[in-house]
Design a protein around this motif. Structure first.
Motif, PDB file in Angstrom:
ATOM      1  N   ASP A 172       0.726  -1.375   0.076  1.00  0.00           N
ATOM      2  CA  ASP A 172      -0.062  -0.217   0.062  1.00  0.00           C
ATOM      3  C   ASP A 172       0.791   1.371  -0.210  1.00  0.00           C
ATOM      4  OD1 ASP A 172      -2.448  -0.704  -0.314  1.00  0.00           O
ATOM      5  OD2 ASP A 172      -2.855  -1.125   1.763  1.00  0.00           O
ATOM      6  N   LEU A 173       1.645   1.397  -1.081  1.00  0.00           N
ATOM      7  CA  LEU A 173       2.764   2.683  -1.202  1.00  0.00           C
ATOM      8  C   LEU A 173       1.557   3.671  -1.553  1.00  0.00           C
ATOM      9  CD1 LEU A 173       5.815   1.535  -2.887  1.00  0.00           C
ATOM     10  CD2 LEU A 173       5.395   2.354  -0.457  1.00  0.00           C
ATOM     11  N   GLN A 174       2.036   4.813  -1.446  1.00  0.00           N
ATOM     12  CA  GLN A 174       1.310   6.236  -2.250  1.00  0.00           C
ATOM     13  C   GLN A 174       2.257   7.279  -2.385  1.00  0.00           C
ATOM     14  OE1 GLN A 174      -2.402   7.102  -0.379  1.00  0.00           O
ATOM     15  NE2 GLN A 174      -3.102   6.012  -2.197  1.00  0.00           N
ATOM     16  N   MET A 175       2.201   8.045  -3.510  1.00  0.00           N
ATOM     17  CA  MET A 175       3.019   9.173  -3.559  1.00  0.00           C
ATOM     18  C   MET A 175       2.135  10.429  -3.702  1.00  0.00           C
ATOM     19  SD  MET A 175       5.961   9.130  -6.327  1.00  0.00           S
ATOM     20  CE  MET A 175       7.654   7.943  -6.088  1.00  0.00           C
ATOM     21  N   ILE A 176       2.555  11.300  -2.887  1.00  0.00           N
ATOM     22  CA  ILE A 176       1.879  12.536  -2.952  1.00  0.00           C
ATOM     23  C   ILE A 176       2.628  13.731  -3.858  1.00  0.00           C
ATOM     24  CG2 ILE A 176       0.817  14.597  -1.510  1.00  0.00           C
ATOM     25  CD1 ILE A 176       1.161  12.445   0.934  1.00  0.00           C
ATOM     26  N   ALA A 177       1.879  14.188  -4.933  1.00  0.00           N
ATOM     27  CA  ALA A 177       2.700  15.171  -5.472  1.00  0.00           C
ATOM     28  C   ALA A 177       2.386  16.723  -5.222  1.00  0.00           C
ATOM     29  CB  ALA A 177       2.329  15.057  -7.099  1.00  0.00           C
ATOM     30  N   VAL A 178       3.276  17.150  -4.522  1.00  0.00           N
ATOM     31  CA  VAL A 178       2.967  18.574  -4.089  1.00  0.00           C
ATOM     32  C   VAL A 178       3.693  19.667  -5.071  1.00  0.00           C
ATOM     33  CG1 VAL A 178       3.408  20.089  -2.196  1.00  0.00           C
ATOM     34  CG2 VAL A 178       3.699  17.633  -1.739  1.00  0.00           C
ATOM     35  N   VAL A 179       2.667  20.428  -5.648  1.00  0.00           N
ATOM     36  CA  VAL A 179       2.973  21.240  -6.671  1.00  0.00           C
ATOM     37  C   VAL A 179       3.129  22.775  -5.977  1.00  0.00           C
ATOM     38  CG1 VAL A 179       2.015  22.227  -8.765  1.00  0.00           C
ATOM     39  CG2 VAL A 179       1.396  20.027  -8.391  1.00  0.00           C
ATOM     40  N   PRO A 283      10.495  22.155  -9.388  1.00  0.00           N
ATOM     41  CA  PRO A 283      10.552  22.508  -7.920  1.00  0.00           C
ATOM     42  C   PRO A 283       9.547  21.680  -7.133  1.00  0.00           C
ATOM     43  CG  PRO A 283       9.420  24.154  -9.013  1.00  0.00           C
ATOM     44  CD  PRO A 283       9.938  23.244 -10.235  1.00  0.00           C
ATOM     45  N   ASN A 284       8.821  20.743  -7.943  1.00  0.00           N
ATOM     46  CA  ASN A 284       7.908  19.963  -7.341  1.00  0.00           C
ATOM     47  C   ASN A 284       8.088  18.925  -6.418  1.00  0.00           C
ATOM     48  OD1 ASN A 284       5.751  22.194  -8.149  1.00  0.00           O
ATOM     49  ND2 ASN A 284       5.821  20.934  -9.978  1.00  0.00           N
ATOM     50  N   ILE A 285       7.419  18.452  -5.557  1.00  0.00           N
ATOM     51  CA  ILE A 285       7.875  17.509  -4.543  1.00  0.00           C
ATOM     52  C   ILE A 285       7.089  16.144  -4.547  1.00  0.00           C
ATOM     53  CG2 ILE A 285       8.716  16.921  -2.033  1.00  0.00           C
ATOM     54  CD1 ILE A 285       9.931  19.562  -2.593  1.00  0.00           C
ATOM     55  N   LYS A 286       7.429  14.971  -4.784  1.00  0.00           N
ATOM     56  CA  LYS A 286       6.786  13.838  -4.647  1.00  0.00           C
ATOM     57  C   LYS A 286       7.324  13.293  -3.460  1.00  0.00           C
ATOM     58  CE  LYS A 286       7.474  14.849  -8.951  1.00  0.00           C
ATOM     59  NZ  LYS A 286       8.499  15.336  -9.720  1.00  0.00           N
ATOM     60  N   ILE A 287       6.253  12.765  -2.423  1.00  0.00           N
ATOM     61  CA  ILE A 287       6.470  12.211  -1.274  1.00  0.00           C
ATOM     62  C   ILE A 287       5.976  10.696  -1.090  1.00  0.00           C
ATOM     63  CG2 ILE A 287       5.787  12.307   1.212  1.00  0.00           C
ATOM     64  CD1 ILE A 287       5.316  15.208   0.861  1.00  0.00           C
ATOM     65  N   ILE A 288       6.925   9.937  -0.754  1.00  0.00           N
ATOM     66  CA  ILE A 288       6.689   8.540  -0.876  1.00  0.00           C
ATOM     67  C   ILE A 288       6.235   8.114   0.607  1.00  0.00           C
ATOM     68  CG2 ILE A 288       7.612   6.270  -1.361  1.00  0.00           C
ATOM     69  CD1 ILE A 288       9.985   7.713  -2.552  1.00  0.00           C
ATOM     70  N   CYS A 289       5.163   7.319   0.731  1.00  0.00           N
ATOM     71  CA  CYS A 289       4.740   6.976   2.022  1.00  0.00           C
ATOM     72  C   CYS A 289       3.946   5.828   1.913  1.00  0.00           C
ATOM     73  CB  CYS A 289       3.979   8.277   2.681  1.00  0.00           C
ATOM     74  SG  CYS A 289       2.399   8.552   1.495  1.00  0.00           S
ATOM     75  N   LEU A 290       3.327   5.400   3.134  1.00  0.00           N
ATOM     76  CA  LEU A 290       2.270   4.358   2.941  1.00  0.00           C
ATOM     77  C   LEU A 290       1.082   4.871   3.197  1.00  0.00           C
ATOM     78  CD1 LEU A 290       3.919   1.974   5.726  1.00  0.00           C
ATOM     79  CD2 LEU A 290       3.970   1.677   3.274  1.00  0.00           C
ATOM     80  N   ASP A 308      -5.507  22.040  -3.209  1.00  0.00           N
ATOM     81  CA  ASP A 308      -5.577  21.796  -4.692  1.00  0.00           C
ATOM     82  C   ASP A 308      -4.115  21.766  -5.507  1.00  0.00           C
ATOM     83  OD1 ASP A 308      -4.859  24.829  -4.599  1.00  0.00           O
ATOM     84  OD2 ASP A 308      -6.664  25.269  -5.863  1.00  0.00           O
ATOM     85  N   GLN A 309      -3.032  21.944  -4.515  1.00  0.00           N
ATOM     86  CA  GLN A 309      -1.803  21.754  -4.974  1.00  0.00           C
ATOM     87  C   GLN A 309      -1.256  20.370  -4.639  1.00  0.00           C
ATOM     88  OE1 GLN A 309      -0.597  25.601  -2.801  1.00  0.00           O
ATOM     89  NE2 GLN A 309       1.014  25.660  -4.552  1.00  0.00           N
ATOM     90  N   LEU A 310      -2.085  19.403  -4.025  1.00  0.00           N
ATOM     91  CA  LEU A 310      -1.725  18.208  -3.948  1.00  0.00           C
ATOM     92  C   LEU A 310      -2.525  17.006  -4.482  1.00  0.00           C
ATOM     93  CD1 LEU A 310      -2.153  18.572   0.116  1.00  0.00           C
ATOM     94  CD2 LEU A 310      -0.091  18.687  -1.112  1.00  0.00           C
ATOM     95  N   PHE A 311      -1.721  16.174  -4.869  1.00  0.00           N
ATOM     96  CA  PHE A 311      -2.175  15.090  -5.856  1.00  0.00           C
ATOM     97  C   PHE A 311      -1.722  13.631  -5.174  1.00  0.00           C
ATOM     98  CE2 PHE A 311      -1.982  18.908  -8.191  1.00  0.00           C
ATOM     99  CZ  PHE A 311      -3.294  18.994  -8.917  1.00  0.00           C
ATOM    100  N   ILE A 312      -2.880  12.761  -5.115  1.00  0.00           N
ATOM    101  CA  ILE A 312      -2.232  11.281  -4.599  1.00  0.00           C
ATOM    102  C   ILE A 312      -2.449  10.605  -5.673  1.00  0.00           C
ATOM    103  CG2 ILE A 312      -2.853   9.908  -2.801  1.00  0.00           C
ATOM    104  CD1 ILE A 312      -4.233  12.303  -1.369  1.00  0.00           C
ATOM    105  N   ALA A 313      -1.293   9.731  -5.903  1.00  0.00           N
ATOM    106  CA  ALA A 313      -1.335   8.572  -6.627  1.00  0.00           C
ATOM    107  C   ALA A 313      -0.836   7.338  -5.933  1.00  0.00           C
ATOM    108  CB  ALA A 313      -0.534   8.862  -7.946  1.00  0.00           C
ATOM    109  N   SER A 314      -1.039   6.336  -6.569  1.00  0.00           N
ATOM    110  CA  SER A 314      -0.690   4.691  -6.290  1.00  0.00           C
ATOM    111  C   SER A 314       0.103   3.963  -7.374  1.00  0.00           C
ATOM    112  CB  SER A 314      -1.923   3.851  -5.858  1.00  0.00           C
ATOM    113  OG  SER A 314      -2.468   4.518  -4.679  1.00  0.00           O
ATOM    114  N   PRO A 315       0.426   2.971  -7.153  1.00  0.00           N
ATOM    115  CA  PRO A 315       1.152   2.215  -8.164  1.00  0.00           C
ATOM    116  C   PRO A 315       0.353   2.162  -9.355  1.00  0.00           C
ATOM    117  CG  PRO A 315       1.973   1.150  -6.159  1.00  0.00           C
ATOM    118  CD  PRO A 315       1.015   2.224  -5.777  1.00  0.00           C
ATOM    119  N   GLY A 316       0.717   2.162 -10.711  1.00  0.00           N
ATOM    120  CA  GLY A 316      -0.259   2.079 -11.706  1.00  0.00           C
ATOM    121  C   GLY A 316       0.435   1.123 -12.630  1.00  0.00           C
ATOM    122  N   PRO A 317      -0.378   1.059 -13.964  1.00  0.00           N
ATOM    123  CA  PRO A 317      -0.065  -0.159 -14.819  1.00  0.00           C
ATOM    124  C   PRO A 317       0.646   0.201 -15.983  1.00  0.00           C
ATOM    125  CG  PRO A 317      -2.237   0.792 -15.313  1.00  0.00           C
ATOM    126  CD  PRO A 317      -1.704   1.438 -14.232  1.00  0.00           C
TER     127      PRO A 317
END
Ligand code: PMV
Length: 324
Positions: A172-179, A283-290, A308-317
């Motif tokens: 259950d990994l996620q990445m939070i993109a902080v724009v 300059p944008n940050i991607k945060i790796i977390c559970l 609205d500067q935060l986007f959450i993603a999980s592993p994809g195909p």
């Protein structure tokens, strides 16, 4: 036989061990192997139709007619491989939120490689497809596959391609993109990495450490050790950015808010939350977390940026064909 039209979807990927420098600029052969995670929420859909009545390729990106020599060069390569003379209409839609400020060249060239090669009647293996996507944008070769992917640097056009390390990620990994800034980057990756290769005194050390970093990242994934995975990825990103600071002329992608977010992530770690950052050519940050920690982290981030500067993603195909 020419199957004149095809549509494909490919997702973006974020490197945990970066590609930053080319051994061969024309063929896009990198200096070191790199390792990435393909994400689910950010993708590109591309429709390619070869049409004998066209007198030039037509590109429509997000509904707007565009001229781009890089795209023309890429289509010439497809035509050459397929022994084809016709031009094509290429319609591409980026489902990377327009304000996300995330690089879309990886998903764009992976989707274009798939759609254009199928439309041109080429029946490429995934390995050949990865080689083709690489010629558009290096990182695109990794978006052919889902999950964790390694790009083997190789030494020529046929031997530099990505292979899957773990396509189905049962973690259950996620990445939070902080724009922090959604404007086009000041220094494009092509130029930035070349200045670094030519001038940074630390470049040989970078190439050496990427080998160790890839081995450690693989171990961390197998052990499902978020702290080891995150620490290696964060340190690898900082080494890449240190190359930029040590180049001549030196440059940096960091902005004040990038540093604020990096500091916050480090502070959250002292509170027991396993989270780590990575940054690419911007300059944008991607945060790796559970996944279980994502909402605590986004809540804390709202002290610095808005929702609205935060986007959450999980592993994809990986790349796939679509109906059109
Ligand atoms: O593929 P390019 O030319 O967009 O370069 C990508 C470089 C980084 O995103 C900074 C690192 C990587 O491995 O994706």
């Amino acid at each position: 036989m020419l199957k004149a039209t095809a549509k494909a979807r490919a997702h973006t990927n974020i490197a945990l061990v970066k590609y930053w420098g080319k051994e061969n600029q024309e063929l896009i052969i990198p200096m070191n192997n790199s390792f990435s995670l393909t994400l689910d929420h950010f993708y590109t859909d591309t429709l390619v139709s070869f049409d004998e009545s066209l007198t030039a390729d037509e590109f429509i990106l997000n509904g707007q007619v565009t001229q781009d020599q890089k795209l023309v060069n890429f289509m010439n390569l497809v035509r050459q491989k397929a022994n084809l003379a016709s031009f094509a209409r290429i319609e591409s839609v980026n489902h990377v939120p327009t304000s996300a400020g995330l690089a879309s060249s990886a998903s764009a060239y992976a989707a274009l490689a798939k759609a254009a090669s199928v439309a041109a009647g080429l029946d490429l293996t995934n390995r050949q497809l990865s080689c083709l996507a690489r010629r558009g944008s290096g990182s695109a070769c990794r978006s052919i596959y889902g999950g964790f992917v390694e790009w083997l640097k190789g030494q020529d056009d046929e031997s530099s391609y990505a292979i899957p390390f773990m396509e189905q990620v049962d973690w259950d990994l996620q990445m939070i993109a902080v724009v922090v800034n959604n404007q086009a980057k000041k220094i494009g990756s092509r130029h930035g990495m070349q200045v670094v290769v030519e001038t940074s005194p630390y470049y040989p050390a970078w190439v050496e450490t990427t080998k160790k970093d890839i081995a450690a990242v693989k171990q961390a994934i197998i052990a499902k050790d978020i702290d080891q995975l995150g620490q290696i990825a964060e340190e690898n990103a900082m080494k890449m950015h240190a190359l930029n600071l040590s180049a001549s002329p030196h440059f940096s992608y960091f902005e004040p808010d990038s540093l604020r977010v990096m500091e916050l992530v480090a502070k959250l770690r002292t509170q027991g939350i396993s989270c780590y950052y990575t940054l690419d050519a911007g300059p944008n940050i991607k945060i790796i977390c559970l996944k279980e920690d994502t909402s605590k982290i986004t809540h804390a981030l709202e002290e610095i940026v808005s929702k609205d500067q935060l986007f959450i993603a999980s592993p994809g195909p990986g790349v796939s064909l679509l109906d059109y």
